[in-house]
Structure formats: structure tokens, C-alpha cells
Enzyme design. Sequence first.
Site, PDB file in Angstrom:
ATOM      1  N   ARG A  98       0.816  -1.213   0.000  1.00 12.38           N
ATOM      2  CA  ARG A  98       0.000   0.000   0.000  1.00 12.38           C
ATOM      3  C   ARG A  98       0.851   1.265   0.000  1.00 12.38           C
ATOM      4  O   ARG A  98       0.555   2.226  -0.728  1.00 12.38           O
ATOM      5  CB  ARG A  98      -0.950  -0.012   1.199  1.00 12.38           C
ATOM      6  CG  ARG A  98      -1.784   1.259   1.394  1.00 12.38           C
ATOM      7  CD  ARG A  98      -2.341   1.855   0.118  1.00 12.38           C
ATOM      8  NE  ARG A  98      -3.067   0.896  -0.689  1.00 12.38           N
ATOM      9  CZ  ARG A  98      -3.342   1.058  -1.967  1.00 12.38           C
ATOM     10  NH1 ARG A  98      -2.879   2.122  -2.626  1.00 12.38           N
ATOM     11  NH2 ARG A  98      -4.018   0.155  -2.642  1.00 12.38           N
ATOM     12  N   LYS A 133       2.283  24.927  -2.916  1.00 10.69           N
ATOM     13  CA  LYS A 133       1.028  24.307  -2.457  1.00 10.69           C
ATOM     14  C   LYS A 133       1.142  22.794  -2.611  1.00 10.69           C
ATOM     15  O   LYS A 133       0.501  22.167  -3.452  1.00 10.69           O
ATOM     16  CB  LYS A 133      -0.149  24.861  -3.247  1.00 10.69           C
ATOM     17  CG  LYS A 133      -0.379  26.349  -3.003  1.00 10.69           C
ATOM     18  CD  LYS A 133      -1.507  26.899  -3.860  1.00 10.69           C
ATOM     19  CE  LYS A 133      -1.684  28.390  -3.617  1.00 10.69           C
ATOM     20  NZ  LYS A 133      -2.740  28.977  -4.474  1.00 10.69           N
ATOM     21  N   LYS A 165       4.476  39.380  -1.775  1.00  8.80           N
ATOM     22  CA  LYS A 165       3.054  39.228  -2.068  1.00  8.80           C
ATOM     23  C   LYS A 165       2.247  40.345  -1.396  1.00  8.80           C
ATOM     24  O   LYS A 165       2.817  41.228  -0.743  1.00  8.80           O
ATOM     25  CB  LYS A 165       2.577  37.850  -1.627  1.00  8.80           C
ATOM     26  CG  LYS A 165       3.283  36.720  -2.389  1.00  8.80           C
ATOM     27  CD  LYS A 165       2.909  35.357  -1.877  1.00  8.80           C
ATOM     28  CE  LYS A 165       1.487  34.958  -2.259  1.00  8.80           C
ATOM     29  NZ  LYS A 165       1.348  34.736  -3.708  1.00  8.80           N
ATOM     30  N   GLU A 195       4.307  40.426  -6.557  1.00  8.68           N
ATOM     31  CA  GLU A 195       2.940  40.125  -6.976  1.00  8.68           C
ATOM     32  C   GLU A 195       2.164  41.433  -7.138  1.00  8.68           C
ATOM     33  O   GLU A 195       2.197  42.290  -6.241  1.00  8.68           O
ATOM     34  CB  GLU A 195       2.264  39.253  -5.920  1.00  8.68           C
ATOM     35  CG  GLU A 195       0.825  38.896  -6.222  1.00  8.68           C
ATOM     36  CD  GLU A 195       0.182  38.131  -5.085  1.00  8.68           C
ATOM     37  OE1 GLU A 195       0.070  36.899  -5.197  1.00  8.68           O
ATOM     38  OE2 GLU A 195      -0.188  38.760  -4.076  1.00  8.68           O
ATOM     39  N   ASP A 216      -1.436  38.664 -10.606  1.00 12.07           N
ATOM     40  CA  ASP A 216      -2.324  37.879  -9.757  1.00 12.07           C
ATOM     41  C   ASP A 216      -3.776  38.018 -10.185  1.00 12.07           C
ATOM     42  O   ASP A 216      -4.367  39.104 -10.110  1.00 12.07           O
ATOM     43  CB  ASP A 216      -2.165  38.308  -8.296  1.00 12.07           C
ATOM     44  CG  ASP A 216      -3.030  37.488  -7.357  1.00 12.07           C
ATOM     45  OD1 ASP A 216      -3.071  36.259  -7.524  1.00 12.07           O
ATOM     46  OD2 ASP A 216      -3.666  38.072  -6.469  1.00 12.07           O
TER      47      ASP A 216
END
Length: 277
Positions: A98, A133, A165, A195, A216
Amino acid sequence: MLNMDMIDEIISKALFEDIGTGDITTLSTIPAEQRIRGRFISKEPGVVCGLEVIKKVFEKMDKEIALTFEVNDGSRVNAGDIIAKIEGSAVGILTGERVALNFLQRLSGIATKTAHTVEVIKDTKARITDTRKTTPGLRILEKYAVKTGGGANHRFNLSDGILIKDNHIKAAGSITNAVTAARSNAPHTLKIEVEVESMAQIDEALEAGADIIMLDNMDLDAMKAAVEKIAGHALVEASGNMGDKDLQAVAATGVDLISIGALTHTVKAMDISLRFE
């Protein structure tokens, strides 16, 4: 190639998580001396990734388990194709099955999704990149899978580059303040990416000397206008729910990079099974 020493701990944790104090089912039903042979078979088309990882999984179960690859990482397979053959201790193979499949299916799913995305924009200058992410603890593997599928890696972690950002801008007071501070405090070898959400911010980022400008969540017309405004003075990256966009149209605006978090955070595992002979 993967540095297997770096992912040894990942595999060990995965095995401990799955096995616990022992595989009760296998230990109570299969004689310790029993040997088996099997095949890893693709049940759908896709791009294979993670072969060295599953090899390491079974080495940890029993060093005498023999795994023979019929394809390589990055190979395209069809439903019914044999990916690998395995032979050895039935207890070791059943206990590690597994975990091995979890790695192989997920990484192949990422590689397959990336390969499809890259294919969509192959006739443009744009490159597909991933993001941070990723599944916590699996970043090295998931970013490897993106590269296996033909994509490029964005920052591996926060120390790899400066990406200013919206919240950095708010905390610093302005793009100019943030870029100026970054130039003063960071190593000169690091590029500075900013950004932006508007043409005014693009002007400010260019004036401040940003190396890369991230657009963005802009629509196609805004992206095209932004590329024309930047005019080669910085690399241009399109970002923001790109996995849901018409990537051909995005690439046609002239952007250099398209970053897609969905390559790693929203993935369908490739359907692969281990069948015993």
C-alpha cells in the site's frame, strides 16, 4: 534523479504510519518462507513517476525483494501496460504494497497532470511551473513529479527566492518599500519577484527594479496589457487559479511563466495496481 538519502525519512515515516506494530493480516495468514511474483500494471493512460521510491520501500521491507522496471520515470503508458515486476518475500511485498502504491499513484498522477498541461502550451514560449502548495512533508517528491511531467519548479522553500506578495506589501507599506528593503538585506544572488494586481502596481514594481512580476488573478486583456507595459524589463508570471483557466489563451498573452498550484494540491492519483501471479 532523486537524492534517495533525502527521502529516506519520508519513506520510513510512511511505512511506520501504515504498518504500526505489524501487519497482523499478513503475519497471521502467510508463511514466512512464502515467495510470490507480481506485476505493477497501469489501469489507465498516464506518465509514470516514483519508481526509485517504490524500490526503496521494498528494500526497507526485505533487501532480497527483486524489482524490475519495464519503463522509466517519465515514460507514457497505456491501460494494461506493465510498469514493473516484483519477486520475493510474500510477507515483505504484502506489507509494503500500500505504501508503494500510494507513492507511485500520487506521483504518477502529478506527472500525468503536468504533462497534459505542458502539452497544451507547447507551441508558446511560456513555461509551466509549480508552487509551494504541496502536501506537507512530500514537497521534494511532488516537485520531482512536476519535473518528470515536463514542468518547472518554482521556489522549493522560502529561502530560495524573494516573492513579495500582497500581505508583504501591506506590512511594508508599499511595493517600493518592500523591494528597497529586500535589495538592502537579501543576498545579491536572489531575484526579487513582486505580486501585482493592477497597472499602477506594475509601474511601481518596475520603478523599484523587480526582476519578476507576478500577475495575480488578472483577466486575459489585463495580462496582455501588462506584458506590453513590462516590455521585457522583467519576467512575467501569470498566477491565480490557473488550473481553471484556458492556458492556451493565457500563454498567448505573452507571459513567460504560468504557475499552477493545482499541479500538486488537486491531483487525481493514477490508477495502478499490483497483481500477483
